[in-house]
Design an enzyme around this catalytic site. Sequence first.
Site, PDB file in Angstrom:
ATOM      1  N   SER A 194       0.591  -1.087  -0.078  1.00  0.00           N
ATOM      2  CA  SER A 194      -0.013   0.053  -0.089  1.00  0.00           C
ATOM      3  C   SER A 194       0.896   1.196   0.087  1.00  0.00           C
ATOM      4  CB  SER A 194      -0.846  -0.059   1.256  1.00  0.00           C
ATOM      5  OG  SER A 194      -1.471   1.188   1.317  1.00  0.00           O
ATOM      6  N   TYR A 239      -0.986  -1.188  10.568  1.00  0.00           N
ATOM      7  CA  TYR A 239      -1.094  -1.281   8.895  1.00  0.00           C
ATOM      8  C   TYR A 239       0.098  -0.433   8.317  1.00  0.00           C
ATOM      9  CZ  TYR A 239      -3.431  -0.980   4.592  1.00  0.00           C
ATOM     10  OH  TYR A 239      -3.757  -0.964   3.275  1.00  0.00           O
TER      11      TYR A 239
END
Length: 251
Positions: free
Chosen positions: A138, A151
């Site tokens: 990401s 995350y």
Amino acid sequence: MTADNRKVIWITGASMGIGAAIARRAAQEGWAVAVSARSRDKLAALEAEHDAIHAYPLDVLDRGENAAVLDRIEADLGPVDIAVLNAGTHADMPAAEFDAAAAARIFDLNLTGLANGIEPVVQRFLARGRGRLALTASVAGYRGLPRAAAYCASKAGVIAMAESLAAEIGPRGVTVQVICPGFVRTPLTDKNEFPMPFLMEPEDAAERVVKGLQGTSFEIAFPRRFVWQLKLLRLLPAALYFRLIRKATGL
């Protein structure tokens, strides 16, 4: 390649979101598509959409099951040409509510789950001297973002893992890529209560991924303007970065 000369692609985390969209787009390209996830019902529905899509349920956290599923895919469809290890999760986690157990669950799925798939894929690709391995990270892996410590850490780890593998096995015929999406409309991002700049639809994201899987770039990152903004932030001194990110997120 299969006997009918189709590429064979294996996609994990394919029951919804980007993974499912990649599967649909790959099927449109004429590839043989093996899709894996824990949800048998969602996989069955996806399989019913196109003759080229084949469901292989899998819990990526089961190390042995990854190898067994890959064996079944190759017995049914032929040697896998492209593996997109895409399973992952996210949870909003303000610092004041940091939860070590929740962080461990994110690390397990986003890192260990990928590692469990990497092992059998790389073994086969190296034995054949060919193959393409893509790991979904990401843009959140570029630098730490508020409310996403676990995350961001997990996705930074995926990027580093892909870089390490690419440096080592690229010269041995195995292409390694990392997929770094920005905000994409999925059931996970639907939970976000903050503005998401450059929000994309999963079909648009899949178009970019499938195009990237046919190219030579190590990084498949999008949308481009958002990617470059975040990469510029990565170059800033920490103190300046913290001031800017606090202002941007209203902290």
